[in-house]
Structure formats: structure tokens, C-alpha cells
Write a protein that holds these residues in place. Structure first.
Motif, PDB file in Angstrom:
ATOM      1  N   ASN A 363       0.906   2.930  -0.243  1.00 45.28           N
ATOM      2  CA  ASN A 363      -0.134   2.912   0.782  1.00 45.28           C
ATOM      3  C   ASN A 363       0.400   2.312   2.076  1.00 45.28           C
ATOM      4  O   ASN A 363       1.019   1.250   2.067  1.00 45.28           O
ATOM      5  CB  ASN A 363      -1.324   2.097   0.271  1.00 45.28           C
ATOM      6  CG  ASN A 363      -2.393   1.907   1.319  1.00 45.28           C
ATOM      7  OD1 ASN A 363      -2.627   2.778   2.146  1.00 45.28           O
ATOM      8  ND2 ASN A 363      -3.049   0.756   1.294  1.00 45.28           N
ATOM      9  N   LEU A 364       0.131   2.959   3.213  1.00 45.76           N
ATOM     10  CA  LEU A 364       0.635   2.494   4.507  1.00 45.76           C
ATOM     11  C   LEU A 364      -0.440   1.887   5.408  1.00 45.76           C
ATOM     12  O   LEU A 364      -0.174   1.619   6.570  1.00 45.76           O
ATOM     13  CB  LEU A 364       1.319   3.650   5.248  1.00 45.76           C
ATOM     14  CG  LEU A 364       2.605   4.174   4.606  1.00 45.76           C
ATOM     15  CD1 LEU A 364       3.254   5.203   5.498  1.00 45.76           C
ATOM     16  CD2 LEU A 364       3.577   3.042   4.317  1.00 45.76           C
ATOM     17  N   HIS A 365      -1.644   1.699   4.913  1.00 46.86           N
ATOM     18  CA  HIS A 365      -2.687   1.043   5.705  1.00 46.86           C
ATOM     19  C   HIS A 365      -3.107   1.898   6.915  1.00 46.86           C
ATOM     20  O   HIS A 365      -2.516   2.936   7.202  1.00 46.86           O
ATOM     21  CB  HIS A 365      -2.243  -0.352   6.160  1.00 46.86           C
ATOM     22  CG  HIS A 365      -1.766  -1.212   5.021  1.00 46.86           C
ATOM     23  ND1 HIS A 365      -2.570  -2.108   4.367  1.00 46.86           N
ATOM     24  CD2 HIS A 365      -0.567  -1.281   4.396  1.00 46.86           C
ATOM     25  CE1 HIS A 365      -1.876  -2.701   3.403  1.00 46.86           C
ATOM     26  NE2 HIS A 365      -0.661  -2.215   3.399  1.00 46.86           N
ATOM     27  N   ASN A 366      -4.105   1.443   7.595  1.00 50.93           N
ATOM     28  CA  ASN A 366      -4.647   2.225   8.723  1.00 50.93           C
ATOM     29  C   ASN A 366      -4.136   1.669  10.049  1.00 50.93           C
ATOM     30  O   ASN A 366      -4.851   1.021  10.807  1.00 50.93           O
ATOM     31  CB  ASN A 366      -6.180   2.219   8.688  1.00 50.93           C
ATOM     32  CG  ASN A 366      -6.757   0.827   8.674  1.00 50.93           C
ATOM     33  OD1 ASN A 366      -6.168  -0.082   8.100  1.00 50.93           O
ATOM     34  ND2 ASN A 366      -7.916   0.651   9.292  1.00 50.93           N
ATOM     35  N   GLU A 400       6.758  -1.220   1.824  1.00 51.30           N
ATOM     36  CA  GLU A 400       6.214  -0.467   0.699  1.00 51.30           C
ATOM     37  C   GLU A 400       7.259   0.456   0.087  1.00 51.30           C
ATOM     38  O   GLU A 400       7.306   0.622  -1.136  1.00 51.30           O
ATOM     39  CB  GLU A 400       4.990   0.337   1.149  1.00 51.30           C
ATOM     40  CG  GLU A 400       3.822  -0.518   1.609  1.00 51.30           C
ATOM     41  CD  GLU A 400       3.305  -1.455   0.533  1.00 51.30           C
ATOM     42  OE1 GLU A 400       3.493  -1.144  -0.666  1.00 51.30           O
ATOM     43  OE2 GLU A 400       2.727  -2.501   0.873  1.00 51.30           O
ATOM     44  N   ALA A 401       8.110   1.054   0.908  1.00 47.47           N
ATOM     45  CA  ALA A 401       9.192   1.874   0.363  1.00 47.47           C
ATOM     46  C   ALA A 401      10.168   1.019  -0.444  1.00 47.47           C
ATOM     47  O   ALA A 401      10.658   1.436  -1.505  1.00 47.47           O
ATOM     48  CB  ALA A 401       9.922   2.599   1.493  1.00 47.47           C
ATOM     49  N   GLU A 452       7.923  -9.011  -5.233  1.00 46.54           N
ATOM     50  CA  GLU A 452       7.899  -8.973  -3.769  1.00 46.54           C
ATOM     51  C   GLU A 452       9.246  -9.302  -3.145  1.00 46.54           C
ATOM     52  O   GLU A 452       9.411  -9.188  -1.932  1.00 46.54           O
ATOM     53  CB  GLU A 452       6.858  -9.963  -3.240  1.00 46.54           C
ATOM     54  CG  GLU A 452       5.422  -9.579  -3.521  1.00 46.54           C
ATOM     55  CD  GLU A 452       4.985  -8.341  -2.758  1.00 46.54           C
ATOM     56  OE1 GLU A 452       5.584  -8.043  -1.703  1.00 46.54           O
ATOM     57  OE2 GLU A 452       4.062  -7.659  -3.222  1.00 46.54           O
ATOM     58  N   ILE A 453      10.232  -9.710  -3.937  1.00 42.35           N
ATOM     59  CA  ILE A 453      11.489 -10.201  -3.365  1.00 42.35           C
ATOM     60  C   ILE A 453      12.234  -9.093  -2.626  1.00 42.35           C
ATOM     61  O   ILE A 453      12.600  -9.249  -1.452  1.00 42.35           O
ATOM     62  CB  ILE A 453      12.370 -10.820  -4.472  1.00 42.35           C
ATOM     63  CG1 ILE A 453      11.729 -12.112  -4.977  1.00 42.35           C
ATOM     64  CG2 ILE A 453      13.773 -11.098  -3.942  1.00 42.35           C
ATOM     65  CD1 ILE A 453      12.450 -12.736  -6.155  1.00 42.35           C
ATOM     66  N   VAL A 458      14.616  -6.970   1.655  1.00 40.24           N
ATOM     67  CA  VAL A 458      15.247  -5.727   2.089  1.00 40.24           C
ATOM     68  C   VAL A 458      14.337  -4.999   3.073  1.00 40.24           C
ATOM     69  O   VAL A 458      14.765  -4.559   4.138  1.00 40.24           O
ATOM     70  CB  VAL A 458      15.575  -4.824   0.887  1.00 40.24           C
ATOM     71  CG1 VAL A 458      16.132  -3.484   1.367  1.00 40.24           C
ATOM     72  CG2 VAL A 458      16.575  -5.496  -0.042  1.00 40.24           C
ATOM     73  N   GLY A 459      13.043  -4.862   2.715  1.00 42.89           N
ATOM     74  CA  GLY A 459      12.126  -4.095   3.547  1.00 42.89           C
ATOM     75  C   GLY A 459      11.870  -4.708   4.903  1.00 42.89           C
ATOM     76  O   GLY A 459      12.070  -4.065   5.939  1.00 42.89           O
ATOM     77  N   ASN A 460      11.431  -5.963   4.932  1.00 47.80           N
ATOM     78  CA  ASN A 460      11.033  -6.586   6.196  1.00 47.80           C
ATOM     79  C   ASN A 460      12.208  -7.025   7.050  1.00 47.80           C
ATOM     80  O   ASN A 460      12.116  -7.030   8.282  1.00 47.80           O
ATOM     81  CB  ASN A 460      10.139  -7.795   5.928  1.00 47.80           C
ATOM     82  CG  ASN A 460       8.803  -7.412   5.333  1.00 47.80           C
ATOM     83  OD1 ASN A 460       8.740  -6.763   4.299  1.00 47.80           O
ATOM     84  ND2 ASN A 460       7.712  -7.834   5.964  1.00 47.80           N
TER      85      ASN A 460
END
Length: 757
Positions: A363-366, A400-401, A452-453, A458-460
Motif C-alpha cells: 500500500n502506498l497511501h494517498n 514498502e517495496a 521493519e529493519i 534499506v528503504g528509507n
């Protein structure tokens, strides 16, 4: 749903031509509704040609024509209270009511019963009528079957049942599910006022369940009824016509968005491309054709934002796509939950999963690209420097990816994450030190929310500014804390291939980053990263203890954060052959790793086992431990050096105690430090169960060093009789779960149910 006037019944058989004629006379389409041909074309980008291999249309239509499923209208007459079910099929959060929970069950082929927790708005889906005693307990629990009418029929699995010709009192066929979905969509376009939104959502959910079975290959093995094939393709053309009608107005409040998106999923499965699913929408067609990304967003995301999704996916390494983002799935579904929100009953959470037919989805939010920027390195020395703020949409997308990257880990990487997590007890140990700052800090959060690690680090950070994360690790290493650098290496380990990796730098244009190829050298056997060459930024070498924990590093490049240079090519490392490990990896500082099931903790001065320690890195708190060392021959415990060692500070009683600091003060000790200290002294960490050995001398005999009554490290593996023993340690290392751990996320202002850490 609207009942079609041309359903086939055994009592009144019709030929294919008769059915086609009936449909042709049923409705006359405006000229704006062009029926696209069913032949598949090779869709290409201007910059990249790629042959698209769709699912074979005819085979897929066989499945539609010959599969079967139950399509009985749901009511609430069979709901019960004060008991739960189980959750072996799945859990959906934020579901508005028991009725919409039942709809979620309809969309899951294996769901036969459900329970709904009215307190926390959570839906549990179960494959059998059992109460596990955990999913929901209390009067606020509602439970029921997949369908209230004829629950026994719901248990007849279409995957193992031969097709029955439909009769007035029999379950309908898979073709009828498609027909119901198309006819309901037509009714929405025609403005039928009596159409109920829950009926529309139910129709979409049942068709969703069929599509999932088709993807899994579970609907098969039926006799051939050729007359249905023309009808199925006819309905596919009708679905395309509805989707191409600009006058249609599907919305969250009539559940049309969910239904239309489900029809889009059907068409991309049939065609292998998005030309009929998204007529006139070249951007979505390109992203699906090139990267197999399906947007279930109710058309919320703008072309500008969709283009940035495409650029992001283009920059990901192949192994993260094939083994992570799209693993075991024909395409990945990108969702926007709040785009499907109408009201408390028809909420986004209750509708957005209905168009999702693949196991890979997020989900990518609005929010759109360019909305605002977020600092990714808060509460660290590099915060506010160049490149540390990222576009909020791209931040969510990366995060999310990256949740999908967890499943790419091998056992070594999984164990390394476990060790680093256990060792990172302080906020400063984590590159994402600003997370959870108002509720216990980053260490508490990530140690309890290990799912969440990778998503967060990696993601953020890594996918935004790799050089900033590396510089943060260097700065902390200079201060004496190697853990942030070790976390960077873990991220590099995940993103990197065998000999190369990608750095991401210089975000611009609302989320687009530059990518650079760097050279890496791994320990033999595709192991930890031992060397790193960054174009224009010099070379790093890394040394590890035998358990994979970072021991030391060298760096010959410029000071400060160094972004790679596009004008410089880093020299590749020599091709590895089966030779000993690189020289920069030191000899193991002890001769065995921490026992898989933990070690026994003894009470100082007694022959008493306190408990089993599974965390080799614990240093502080109630579980903090001290130690003595044992003679390698006699096994007798020694608490202090006699005479004191040169250069060592003494405690208040002039003792050089092994477990105390160089100034003679108490200090935190982990198991590896205890083992190394004893080995360096020519002794060993005690491994014999006795008061004189593991207990380090009888209490009250004046042995000094404040060990009596304290918790003492040993090198004695735990067994089944040890207090606190966990038998699961005897099992093989588990494979990481396939789904992102939404349970570990907490509410923020961005979305009422989820957060991005």
C-alpha cells in the motif's frame, strides 16, 4: 448483483451462437466503446524493447468456462457472537464490520469461516470451523461461515469438484461469476439506482477469489465445454468496453472502484498487457509491460507519480525484483487504500484488498510525488546534510517495496540480522536513530519489530542516499561504535550481487535518484562484504569475527560523505577461486560460535543455574552478566589477576578483576567479550558445572570481585532442563515470512492504520 437474463441452466440449454445473439441484442454499445481485439501485441518502450509473454488466452478462458464457485448472497442471519475462529488463511486490519469481514473471506479461496473483533476492527479468516482461543475472545467477537445461505455448499471446493451444469438450486459456475461482475459494472454505468454497494463489493470479492485460484493454477481438470469459450471472451470484451467508457462513474461509495479494478486485473491476466485494462493510459500500460506492476489505486495516482514508480523499479537490482518484489507472482499489485474510502462501513480498509489478486502487494497511501520531503537521517550526525531528505511518496514507495526484500535473505544474512539486532541495544547503534523517538526510541522499536529493519534502513536511507548512510557509519566508527557501519554493510549485503552493488544518490525531480555501480569483494562462498571500491571515493576493507560480526575496517578515501563519480570506473576485484578467506578477515577470536540454544547462567558462589541466556550480546538491565575465568586443566575458577596486570586500574580493594574495566570500575560485558578476555589470559570461559568452576568459588570464602550472588556467563550450552530453555532453537533456521509485518507498524498522521518508519 444484477441477475443476468441469459444464464445457462440444464433445464434450458443454449448453444454458443444463441447466447451470443442474445447478448448482442441485449445492449447496443455506443461507438465510443471500441472492442479491442484479443490478439496480444508486443508492447515496447521507446528506450527498451522487451517481448511480453502473456498467459495463454485460450487456456485461461478454459479455466473461466469450466471452473465453478458458489455465489450465494451473504446475509447476517447466521452470525454468532462471543467466540472466534482461527487465522490460518489471513488477517485483515481496519475492517469496518462483520459483514465486510465476510466479504474479505469470500475473496480468499481457502477461507471457509471468519471471526471479527469489533473492538480492534480486525478480521480473521479460517479454513475450518474452529476457535483457536486467540483470534478473538469475548462478547465483542462475531463469527460466521463464508456464506450464510447453504454453508455446506461453501465447503464444496471448486478446485476438487468436477463441474456441475448449473441448475436453479445449484452453485453457479466461474463463468457466471465473471458475468455477474461485468453485468454489475454495466449497471453502475447505466445508473441503476437499486444497486446495493455491498452486493457490488460481494460480487467483486467472489470474482477476486476466482482470479486468485486461476493464478495459483488451482482451477483445472474439468471436461471441455466449448460453447462457454465464446461467452467468456465476449464477457472479456464487454469488461473492456465498460472500462473504456469515460461516462462511467465508479466510486468508493458504490463499491465500483473495487469492482472495476478487479476487472482490470482479469484483463491483464487474459491479455498479458494493459491495453484493454487501461485504455488510453500509456503510463500504466508501460509500467505493467516493462515491470509487471499492477495499480489497484482507483486511478488515484497521477501520471507524474506513476512515472516515478517506474523510475524506482528500473533502478532496483534484478534479484530484489525476482526474489522479493515479484516473487512467485505474475505481477506485483500497488495499492492505495484510502482511495477506496467512502464511510465507516465502506472504508478503504474494507475495500482496497478486493482488487488485489496477487500474493505480492503493498500500500502506498494517498499522497502524490512532490507533496513534501522527509528527513531520513534524523537524530544522527549527518542529518540536514546534502541528500538526506527524500520525497515523501518516494520514501513510502521505497519503504514498502523494501519490506519485500526480507524474503531474499539467505540463512547467513538472516543470522547476521539476528546478531546485529541483539547487539544494538542503544539508540545510537541504529542508523535510523530518529525512529520512535517519542515512544521508547529506535533500539526498542527495531528490537521488537525486526520486520521493519530492512524496510526502514534499506528503504528509507540506503535507496535515498547510500553515501550518507556509509558516512554515518564511518563517523560512528571513529567514535568507537562499529554497529552503524555494520548495519550499512548488512544493507549493502542485501542490495549487492556477487561482485557489484548499486549506490543511490542525489535525489531530484520529486524522487528520481542517480545510480552508480560499485565493486564489492565477498568472503568466499558469497559471504559478507570484505571489500568495497566506490568510483572516485577510494576503497574500504572490512574484517569480521568468526560469527560474522564486524571487527575492524580500513578506508583510504577522502574525509566526509563521498558520492560516487560518474567519470571514474572502480576496478573490479579479482575473480574468486576456492582459496582461504581474504587476509583482512582475522582469525576467530574464540574457537566456537555462541551455542544455538544459548548458554547456562550460573549464580556466583553457588552450583545453581539461574536461566538460559539466548542473547549473546546482552550487556545491561536485569539480565546483565559478569564472569570469571577457569583454568584449562583444573577447571577451577579465577576471578582476578594476581599479581595485577601492568597498566590496569584496580578496584577499591586493589583487585584486578577480569570483568571490570581498565580503571577498575564495573562495566557491561557480553558473552564474546568474556570469552575473548579469558582466552587472551590463557584461561577459558568456564564450561564445567560445579560451584568451583561455573559458580566461580563458594560464596563467602573471600574470593572478591563482586561475583557472589551475581549472574555469571559460562560456556555451557543450555539443555531441556535449563530454566527458560526454548525448544524451537533446535529447529532449522526458518525462512523469512513472505508478507510485510504490518502488525509492527504504528499509527501516524499519514494514515489511520499504518506508519512508515
Amino acid at each position: 448483483p444484477v441477475v443476468s437474463s441469459f444464464s445457462t441452466h440444464a433445464k434450458s440449454p443454449q448453444t454458443a451462437s444463441h447466447r451470443t445473439q442474445a447478448r448482442s441484442s441485449h445492449r447496443s454499445w455506443p461507438t465510443s466503446r471500441s472492442l479491442a481485439p484479443t490478439t496480444t501485441t508486443n508492447t515496447t518502450h521507446d528506450h527498451e524493447k522487451q517481448k511480453i509473454m502473456p498467459l495463454k488466452t485460450t487456456n485461461l478462458l478454459f479455466v473461466l468456462a469450466l471452473g465453478s464457485a458458489d455465489a450465494l448472497k451473504s446475509t447476517t442471519t447466521c452470525f454468532g457472537r462471543a467466540r472466534g475462529a482461527c487465522a490460518d488463511v489471513g488477517v485483515a486490519k481496519g475492517i469496518s464490520s462483520a459483514a465486510t469481514c465476510q466479504v474479505q473471506c469470500l475473496s480468499m479461496p481457502d477461507c471457509k469461516y471468519f471471526s471479527y473483533d469489533d473492538k480492534v476492527k480486525r478480521c480473521h479468516m479460517c479454513s475450518s470451523d474452529v476457535d483457536d482461543g486467540e483470534s478473538c475472545v469475548g462478547d465483542h467477537c462475531v463469527h460466521g461461515p463464508r456464506r450464510c445461505a447453504d454453508p455446506a455448499a461453501a465447503l464444496r471446493d471448486p478446485r476438487v469438484r468436477s463441474r456441475a451444469i448449473s441448475t436453479d438450486d445449484a452453485p453457479t459456475t466461474s463463468l457466471d461469476l465473471l458475468e455477474a461482475a461485468v453485468t454489475t459494472a454495466e449497471a453502475l454505468c447505466g445508473g441503476v439506482e437499486t444497486l446495493d454497494a455491498m452486493d457490488t463489493l460481494t460480487t467483486a470479492a467472489e470474482f477476486n477469489g476466482l482470479l486468485k485460484q486461476m493464478i495459483a493454477g488451482d482451477v483445472a481438470g474439468y471436461a471441455v465445454y466449448g460453447e462457454f469459450l465464446d461467452d467468456a471472451e465476449y464477457l472479456a470484451r464487454e469488461a473492456a468496453a465498460v472500462l473504456g467508457d469515460a461516462s462511467c462513474a465508479p466510486s468508493p461509495c458504490n463499491a465500483g472502484l473495487a469492482l472495476f479494478a478487479t476487472l482490470e486485473a482479469f484483463l491483464v491476466l487474459v491479455d498479458g498487457h494493459g491495453e484493454r485494462a487501461w485504455p488510453g493510459d500509456a503510463e500504466r500500460q508501460h509500467v505493467f509491460a516493462d515491470h509487471k506492476i499492477f495499480f489497484a489505486d482507483g486511478k488515484f495516482l497521477s501520471d507524474y507519480t506513476v512515472a516515478r514508480v517506474e523510475k524506482f523499479v528500473e533502478g532496483l537490482p534484478t534479484h530484489l525484483i525476482e526474489r522479493g518484489v515479484r516473487a512467485y507472482s505474475p505481477f506485483t499489485t500497488v495499492q492505495v487504500k484510502n482511495a477506496f474510502h467512502c464511510n465507516s462501513e465502506l472504508s478503504g480498509a474494507s475495500q482496497f484488498l478486493i482488487p488485489t489478486v496477487t500474493v505480492r502487494a503493498f500500500n502506498l497511501h494517498n499522497v502524490q510525488s512532490g507533496a513534501w520531503k522527509e528527513e531520513a537521517f534524523s537524530n544522527t550526525p549527518v542529518a540536514g546534510t546534502g541528500g538526506t531528505k527524500g520525497d515523501i511518496f518516494q520514501t513510502i514507495l521505497r519503504h514498502e517495496a523494501a519490506h519485500q526484500f526480507d524474503r531474499t535473505m539467505n540463512n547467513r544474512q538472516l543470522q547476521l540480522r539476528q546478531r546485529l539486532t541483539a547487539a544494538s541495544t542503544e539508540i545510537r547503534d541504529w542508523p535510523r536513530a530518529g525512529v520512535n523517538s517519542r515512544n521508547g526510541g529506535a533500539a526498542a522499536f527495531f528490537r521488537s519489530a525486526t520486520g521493519e529493519i530492512i524496510a526502514s534502513h534499506v528503504g528509507n536511507q540506503y535507496l535515498l542516499s547510500t553515501s550518507s548512510q556509509l558516512e554515518l557509519g564511518r563517523l560512528k566508527a571513529v567514535e568507537g561504535d562499529l554497529k552503524p557501519l555494520a548495519w550499512f554493510l548488512f544493507d549493502l549485503d542485501i542490495v549487492g550481487a556477487a561482485t557489484t552493488a548499486t549506490f543511490y544518490e542525489n535525489e531530484k525531480d520529486d524522487g528520481i535518484v542517480d545510480t552508480y555501480t560499485v565493486q564489492i569483494e565477498r568472503a568466499p562462498g558469497h559471504g559478507a562484504v570484505a571489500g568495497l571500491r566506490v568510483p572516485g571515493c577510494g576503497e574500504w576493507t572490512f574484517a569480521y569475527y568468526s560469527n560474522g560480526t564486524l571487527f575492524d575496517y580500513t578506508y583510504d578515501g577522502p574525509a566526509g560523505a563521498c558520492e560516487p563519480s560518474a567519470d571514474v570506473v572502480a576496478v573490479a576485484y579479482p575473480t574468486q577461486v576456492p582459496t582461504p578467506a581474504p587476509s583482512q578477515v582475522p582469525t576467530a577470536y574464540h574457537n566456537l560460535d555462541f551455542p544455538a540454544c544459548g548458554v547456562k547462567i550460573f549464580e556466583g558462589g553457588k552450583n545453581v543455574v539461574s536461566d538460559c541466556a539466548r542473547d549473546e550480546w546482552i550487556e545491561e538491565g536485569e539480565q546483565a552478566n559478569r564472569f570469571g575465568c577457569c583454568d584449562t586443566i583444573t577447571n577451577a575458577c579465577v576471578r582476578k589477576a594476581d599479581p595485577p596486570r601492568a597498566g590496569r586500574g584496580l578496584d577499591g580493594k586493589d583487585n584486578d578483576c577480569f570483568w571490570k574495566s581498565d580503571t577498575g570500575d564495573p562495566r557491561a560485558t557480553h558473552w564474546h567479550f568474556a570469552h575473548e578476555t579469558c582466552t587472551d589470559l590463557g584461561l577459558k570461559l568456564c564450561d564445567v558445572e560445579s560451584v568451583a568452576s561455573a559458580g566461580c568459588g563458594k560464596h563467602g570464602t573471600g574470593l572478591k570481585c563482586h561475583l557472589d550472588g551475581e549472574r555469571l556467563w559460562t560456556n555451557i550450552p543450555c539443555d531441556a532442563d535449563t530454566p527458560g530453555y526454548d525448544a524451537t532453537c533446535e529447529l532449522a533456521t526458518p525462512v523469512p515470512t513472505a508478507m510485510a509485518t504490518e502488525e509492527e507498524e504504528e499509527p501516524t498522521g499519514l494514515d489511520p492504520d499504518e506508519a512508515i518508519f
